[in-house]
Design a protein around this motif. Structure first.
Motif, short mmCIF file in Angstrom:
data_model
loop_
_atom_site.label_atom_id
_atom_site.label_comp_id
_atom_site.label_asym_id
_atom_site.label_seq_id
_atom_site.Cartn_x
_atom_site.Cartn_y
_atom_site.Cartn_z
N TRP A 1 0.85 -1.20 0.00
CA TRP A 1 0.00 0.00 0.00
C TRP A 1 0.88 1.25 0.00
O TRP A 1 0.70 2.16 -0.81
CB TRP A 1 -0.89 0.08 1.23
N ILE B 1 1.25 4.23 -2.85
CA ILE B 1 0.84 5.61 -2.55
C ILE B 1 2.02 6.57 -2.69
O ILE B 1 1.85 7.72 -3.11
CB ILE B 1 0.22 5.67 -1.15
N SER B 2 3.22 6.12 -2.40
CA SER B 2 4.40 6.99 -2.47
C SER B 2 5.10 6.93 -3.83
O SER B 2 6.16 7.52 -4.01
CB SER B 2 5.41 6.58 -1.40
N LEU C 1 -7.72 7.21 -1.75
CA LEU C 1 -6.58 7.14 -2.66
C LEU C 1 -6.39 8.41 -3.49
O LEU C 1 -5.26 8.85 -3.72
CB LEU C 1 -6.74 5.93 -3.60
N LEU D 1 -4.55 10.73 -1.30
CA LEU D 1 -3.21 10.28 -0.95
C LEU D 1 -2.28 10.28 -2.15
O LEU D 1 -1.08 10.57 -2.03
CB LEU D 1 -3.28 8.89 -0.32
N ASN D 2 -2.80 9.91 -3.32
CA ASN D 2 -1.99 9.90 -4.54
C ASN D 2 -2.91 10.05 -5.75
O ASN D 2 -3.52 9.08 -6.20
CB ASN D 2 -1.19 8.59 -4.65
N LEU E 1 -2.87 7.51 -8.67
CA LEU E 1 -3.14 6.10 -8.41
C LEU E 1 -4.57 5.74 -8.81
O LEU E 1 -5.53 6.37 -8.36
CB LEU E 1 -2.90 5.79 -6.94
N TYR F 1 -4.15 -1.97 -8.71
CA TYR F 1 -3.83 -0.56 -8.48
C TYR F 1 -2.64 -0.21 -9.37
O TYR F 1 -1.66 -0.95 -9.43
CB TYR F 1 -3.47 -0.33 -7.01
N ASN G 1 -0.21 3.23 -11.01
CA ASN G 1 0.15 4.65 -11.10
C ASN G 1 0.22 5.06 -12.56
O ASN G 1 1.00 4.49 -13.33
CB ASN G 1 1.51 4.89 -10.43
#
Length: 616
Positions: free
Chosen positions: A291, A295-296, A314, A317-318, A321, A574, A576
């Motif tokens: 996770w 997110i990072s 999400l 947070l990002n 994503l 998930y 990016n």
């Protein structure tokens, strides 16, 4: 922001601090941090890198037959003859240019431009050696009776009499079948592997025919098999050769406990189309680590289970994503023990189907799963539109949550409610136990919700946990009344046939003892689901006939309820988009359906077709 989310963000920071991800923990100058990030992004763009998370054996041996194989690098390193897209039914040629099936013979024409990552050509000899070794090491697939190579680019498989028509699909799409054991790497084992494979097949065919296997044959097989297995398992290409020659798009080149680096095979047949030339795997140590990595932006894609409240945050947070779900090609169902007289009553099974709020069961168990809100036709919910016609659906009973309908069904069948308890026509209470495998937490949550709903209706139901390691024994011995289990599953060959075989002549049939050979009234006359399943297997190549049989099986399954599906399992993905890579397909693109059984195939296909590219 909820306390749970705050705790999660705090965990994210801790995870990356301890992993050494934050650079210069005492540095507070935001300009320097932004400059460092820009520099890192520029480097990433130059290398064309995709970062993922997986597991692998360590020390890394590079032997697919050894403990742990090669981990998550499998689908990048070992290419099948073809990929199959379940949602469309399309085969995409990979190591095969074409193939044809004639009776029990399958002729595969290999790519003439395929090479291993060390420059050696990929030929039919590599396929033969691979088949011999997997039959010798894994005692599978004995469906292949023999393999011939008329020339370097042609392979002819002769299938055994017992091979199912669906095995052709396995032959074409299994990653182990074509290139696992190249001759120039595993040639020292070729002679022994062929001897062991031939002996193993002889023994298997004798046993299949019900004949006695000579003791000296078994002794010879055991001796040669043990010797070969030890020699092969002791072999470490990564250590002995200093590399792992692969015919797939990427070769593992550096492996530590925390990271596995794959570099593009420059001899790969589709290399000119590829814009990504490196895949870096981070160790999948826990869902929480994955996770945080997503997110990072430490990794670009993964498929962990995430709590609903985290997923809902999400976009905050990002923003890069994204999340989607695809079928895992199986469903979780309520299965009945038909040796128990209570569950031989179709009226009771239909009443239960109306009592259950399957959406709620899904929400408390696996919230992202697909719900079966209406039908129980044996076809996975995500595939229903492709395989069950509207005309057939109009013939089917809808099992929407309807307590009044359940009550009417029971009363018409002679049941009655005395006080808060429903009684059978014989005066006994409707009472039974629901068994569920304890280690499967999502199943346990589903079972508790089912028990609560049935008890609220007026049945007397208790839950019983099956201890770890005892699931098969309990289910196959029939020591249960009702249970939570896998229902229709399309593993191996993603087709309705696979699900119906499981229900009427496979694992589910073996534990439920549903009378599949009986004939049931249908709009097409009296039909047996067992006979229909055999007929479907024989007519797979006749699309019109196969579709007709599927409609008949869907009707019987829905109307006579061998099981009640609760929800279809899904794989949450998930990814990016735009940080390190871009070019991901739309959420409704059929290519995502390739993810079940090996999500790395999706990444591999996107890279090798030039669709996934570095972010600009």
């Amino acid at each position: 922001m909820s306390k749970k989310i705050k705790k999660f963000i705090a965990l994210l920071v801790i995870v990356f601090f301890t992993a050494g991800i934050f650079v210069g923990c005492g540095q507070s100058n935001s300009t320097q941090q932004e400059s460092q990030e820009a520099k890192q992004q520029e480097e990433v763009k130059k290398t064309g890198e995709l970062r993922l998370a997986t597991d692998w054996p360590y020390p890394f041996h590079g032997n697919p037959f050894g403990p742990g194989g090669i981990g998550g690098a499998w689908w990048f390193a070992y290419e099948p003859f073809a990929y199959y897209i379940p949602q469309t039914g399309e085969y995409i040629p990979r190591l095969a240019e074409s193939w044809k099936v004639e009776g029990n013979k399958v002729t595969v024409n290999l790519r003439k431009d395929a090479k291993f990552s060390d420059g050696e050509p990929f030929t039919s000899k590599d396929v033969i050696n691979t088949v011999n070794l997997i039959q010798a090491m894994w005692q599978w697939p004995y469906d292949i009776e023999s393999v011939e190579a008329p020339d370097d680019n042609t392979v002819i498989f002769t299938l055994s009499k017992t091979a199912s028509s669906s095995f052709v699909h396995t032959l074409l799409t299994d990653g182990a079948m074509a290139s696992l054991a190249p001759v120039h790497v595993y040639g020292d084992f070729a002679k022994s592997a062929q001897e062991v494979a031939d002996l193993g097949k002889k023994i298997f065919y004798l046993q299949t025919e019900g004949k006695t296997v000579p003791e000296d044959m078994k002794a010879e097989y055991d001796k040669k098999s043990d010797e070969l297995r030890k020699e092969v398992n002791d072999f470490s290409p990564f250590k002995t050769l200093g590399k792992l020659p692969v015919v797939g798009a990427f070769e593992p080149v550096k492996v530590t406990q925390s990271e596995m680096v794959l570099e593009a095979n420059k001899y790969y047949w589709a290399y000119p189309q590829m814009k990504i030339d490196k895949v870096v795997f981070k160790k999948w140590s826990s869902n929480e680590f994955v996770w945080a990595s997503l997110i990072s932006n430490e990794i670009d894609a993964a498929h962990p289970s995430m709590p609903k409240d985290v997923v809902e945050q999400l976009s905050t947070l990002n923003p890069k994503l994204n999340v989607l779900t695809v079928s895992d090609l199986s469903d979780i169902a309520l299965v009945f023990n038909f040796k128990k007289p209570l569950f031989q009553d179709l009226n009771l099974r239909k009443a239960i189907a109306h009592i259950l709020d399957r959406d709620k069961i899904r929400d408390v168990s696996v919230w992202q799963a697909n719900s079966y809100e209406n039908y129980a036709d044996g076809v996975l919910k995500s595939m229903e539109a492709k395989w069950v016609t509207q005309d057939t659906l109009q013939k089917l009973t809808k099992y929407n949550t309807d307590v009044a309908a359940a009550e009417e069904i029971l009363k018409n069948a002679g049941y009655k409610k005395v006080g808060d308890t429903w009684q059978q026509p014989n005066g006994q209470p409707v009472a039974f136990t629901l068994s569920v495998y304890g280690p499967h937490n999502d199943w346990v949550l589903a079972a508790k919700e089912v028990v609560q709903q049935l008890n609220n209706f007026g049945f007397k139901v208790e839950i019983k946990l099956i201890p770890e390691g005892m699931r098969d024994q309990v289910m196959r011995s029939g020591d249960y009344d009702v249970a939570i289990e896998f229902g229709s599953a399309w593993w191996g060959y993603p087709h309705p046939l696979t699900g119906y075989q499981r229900l009427y002549d496979g694992d589910v049939s073996a534990i439920t003892n549903f009378p599949a050979k009986d004939k049931y009234q249908t709009p097409w006359g009296e039909l047996s689901p067992y006979d229909l399943t055999l007929e479907l297997q024989k007519n797979l190549q006749d699309e019109n006939k196969a579709m007709e049989i599927i409609q008949q099986l869907a009707y019987i399954t829905n109307e006579y309820l061998p099981v009640i599906p609760l929800y279809e399992k899904v794989l949450p993905i998930y990814y990016n988009d735009g940080y390190r890579v871009k070019g991901w397909p739309a959420e409704d693109d059929a290519i995502w359906s390739l993810a079940a059984g090996g999500i790395e195939r999706v990444y591999d296909l996107l890279i090798t077709t030039g669709k996934l590219v570095p972010a600009k």
